[in-house]
Design a protein around this motif. Structure first.
Motif, mmCIF file in Angstrom:
data_model
loop_
_atom_site.group_PDB
_atom_site.id
_atom_site.type_symbol
_atom_site.label_atom_id
_atom_site.label_comp_id
_atom_site.label_asym_id
_atom_site.label_seq_id
_atom_site.Cartn_x
_atom_site.Cartn_y
_atom_site.Cartn_z
ATOM 1 N N ALA A 137 -24.199 24.387 -3.190
ATOM 2 C CA ALA A 137 -23.393 23.424 -2.435
ATOM 3 C C ALA A 137 -23.930 23.311 -1.009
ATOM 4 N N PRO A 138 -24.721 22.288 -0.733
ATOM 5 C CA PRO A 138 -25.271 22.143 0.619
ATOM 6 C C PRO A 138 -24.222 21.721 1.639
ATOM 7 N N ASP A 139 -24.348 22.264 2.840
ATOM 8 C CA ASP A 139 -23.503 21.811 3.950
ATOM 9 C C ASP A 139 -23.990 20.456 4.454
ATOM 10 N N ILE A 140 -25.315 20.319 4.512
ATOM 11 C CA ILE A 140 -25.935 19.093 5.018
ATOM 12 C C ILE A 140 -26.941 18.595 3.999
ATOM 13 N N VAL A 141 -26.929 17.305 3.749
ATOM 14 C CA VAL A 141 -27.944 16.646 2.920
ATOM 15 C C VAL A 141 -28.735 15.727 3.840
ATOM 16 N N LYS A 243 -20.971 3.470 15.444
ATOM 17 C CA LYS A 243 -20.575 4.616 16.280
ATOM 18 C C LYS A 243 -20.908 5.961 15.623
ATOM 19 N N LEU A 244 -22.021 5.980 14.911
ATOM 20 C CA LEU A 244 -22.476 7.225 14.289
ATOM 21 C C LEU A 244 -23.244 8.073 15.297
ATOM 22 N N PRO A 245 -23.184 9.399 15.165
ATOM 23 C CA PRO A 245 -24.059 10.244 15.980
ATOM 24 C C PRO A 245 -25.519 9.916 15.665
ATOM 25 N N ILE A 246 -26.326 9.780 16.707
ATOM 26 C CA ILE A 246 -27.734 9.420 16.534
ATOM 27 C C ILE A 246 -28.611 10.403 17.278
ATOM 28 N N LEU A 247 -29.612 10.914 16.568
ATOM 29 C CA LEU A 247 -30.632 11.746 17.210
ATOM 30 C C LEU A 247 -31.809 10.844 17.542
ATOM 31 N N LYS A 248 -32.043 10.636 18.840
ATOM 32 C CA LYS A 248 -33.184 9.832 19.258
ATOM 33 C C LYS A 248 -34.475 10.534 18.871
ATOM 34 N N GLN A 259 -31.926 21.248 14.973
ATOM 35 C CA GLN A 259 -30.901 22.281 14.790
ATOM 36 C C GLN A 259 -29.627 21.938 15.556
ATOM 37 N N GLU A 260 -29.799 21.427 16.775
ATOM 38 C CA GLU A 260 -28.625 21.027 17.552
ATOM 39 C C GLU A 260 -27.887 19.869 16.872
ATOM 40 N N PHE A 261 -28.654 18.951 16.296
ATOM 41 C CA PHE A 261 -28.035 17.811 15.619
ATOM 42 C C PHE A 261 -27.289 18.261 14.365
ATOM 43 N N TYR A 262 -27.884 19.181 13.617
ATOM 44 C CA TYR A 262 -27.198 19.729 12.441
ATOM 45 C C TYR A 262 -25.878 20.380 12.850
ATOM 46 N N ASN A 263 -25.884 21.107 13.963
ATOM 47 C CA ASN A 263 -24.660 21.757 14.429
ATOM 48 C C ASN A 263 -23.611 20.730 14.876
ATOM 49 N N LYS A 264 -24.096 19.612 15.380
ATOM 50 C CA LYS A 264 -23.180 18.546 15.796
ATOM 51 C C LYS A 264 -22.525 17.890 14.583
ATOM 52 N N ILE A 265 -23.319 17.658 13.550
ATOM 53 C CA ILE A 265 -22.799 16.987 12.352
ATOM 54 C C ILE A 265 -21.946 17.927 11.519
ATOM 55 N N TYR A 266 -22.360 19.205 11.460
ATOM 56 C CA TYR A 266 -21.606 20.193 10.670
ATOM 57 C C TYR A 266 -21.366 21.399 11.576
#
Length: 269
Positions: A137-141, A243-248, A259-266
């Motif tokens: 069961a992945p946290d992030i796909v 209005k989605l989170p976006i990683l430039k 890694q910071e973006f993954y932590n933001k999303i999950y």
């Protein structure tokens, strides 16, 4: 806190020629795994992949399922290989009709395959069914490339009650325009599956092109990555409007940014 991250990639080096996408397809999972996270990585078994050189072998316990697309049974063959000098295993989705004897998005004459849309549907469902079979069961796909563009739609609508994906967050990386032609009249007909129903895609163009396909991915994603410098401006504007989170575009020094973006999303609980 360690996360479980599923990478669904269109291209991974060294199995296909080096591109920005294929190199990131190798380096990002490697760096994320080395940072202590648990990963799984998938890509299509394109017909131009040298199985002997890449040391691919079939995973019998995962192979053997059939997917019905456009009223036709298509068996899934799962193969696996380890990227040399790494601890990264790559799982390959294979099928006689869609991949085994064919190249990537274009044939030997440089013409796009008219059933590329069906190939993307088969790949997406093949990955998700295989992950279910793994009881993982992945946290992030994290989806990269047009071949993975229908995955967000399926996770959020067709697989949202499956234990493997009930709590998963989906990230889509956007790249430059890979496809010049429309996906064909059959794509929109073949796309509905379970609760990913036809009425949910009524508002999209009848014949999907690359931009429409990416809009579908954006609509069902929890975060977007601007993964290259030539991403379609219309798509970035579309993602911002949602209005989605976006990683430039993080460029070459991308480890911390992802890694910071993954932590933001999950976020860690």
């Amino acid at each position: 806190m360690a996360k479980k991250i599923l990478f669904i990639n269109q291209e991974i080096s060294p199995y296909v020629p080096d591109t920005q996408m294929s190199l990131l397809g190798k380096d990002l999972p490697l760096n994320i795994q080395e940072a202590g996270h648990e990963i799984r990585t998938f890509m299509p078994k394109w017909g131009n992949i040298n199985e002997r050189r890449g040391q691919l072998h079939e995973v019998q316990r995962l192979s053997g399922m059939n997917l019905i697309i456009d009223d036709t049974d298509h068996p899934i063959i799962i193969k696996v290989a380890s990227i040399p000098a790494t601890r990264i295993s790559v799982y390959f989705i294979d099928n006689d009709d869609y991949f085994m004897k064919r190249q990537m998005s274009v044939d030997e004459a440089g013409e796009e395959y008219p059933d590329n849309g069906e190939r993307a549907i088969f790949f997406a469902r093949g990955v998700l069914e295989t992950v279910k079979k793994m009881r993982w069961a992945p946290d992030i796909v994290h989806c990269q490339g047009w071949m993975s563009a229908v995955v967000p739609f399926y996770i959020k609508k067709a697989y949202h009650e499956e234990p493997s994906f009930a709590n998963s967050k989906v990230i889509t990386s956007l790249y430059g325009n890979d496809l010049k032609n429309e996906l064909g009249e059959n794509f929109k007909h073949c796309l509905p599956f379970r609760e990913a129903s036809a009425d949910l895609i009524q508002g999209y163009k009848e014949n999907f092109d690359f931009v429409e396909l990416c809009k579908l991915a954006i609509d069902f994603s929890d975060g977007i990555v601007e993964a290259s410098s030539n991403v379609n401006k219309e798509l970035m504007k579309y993602a911002k409007a949602k209005k989605l989170p976006i990683l430039k575009n993080p460029g070459e020094d991308f480890d911390d940014a992802y890694q910071e973006f993954y932590n933001k999303i999950y976020p860690d609980e």
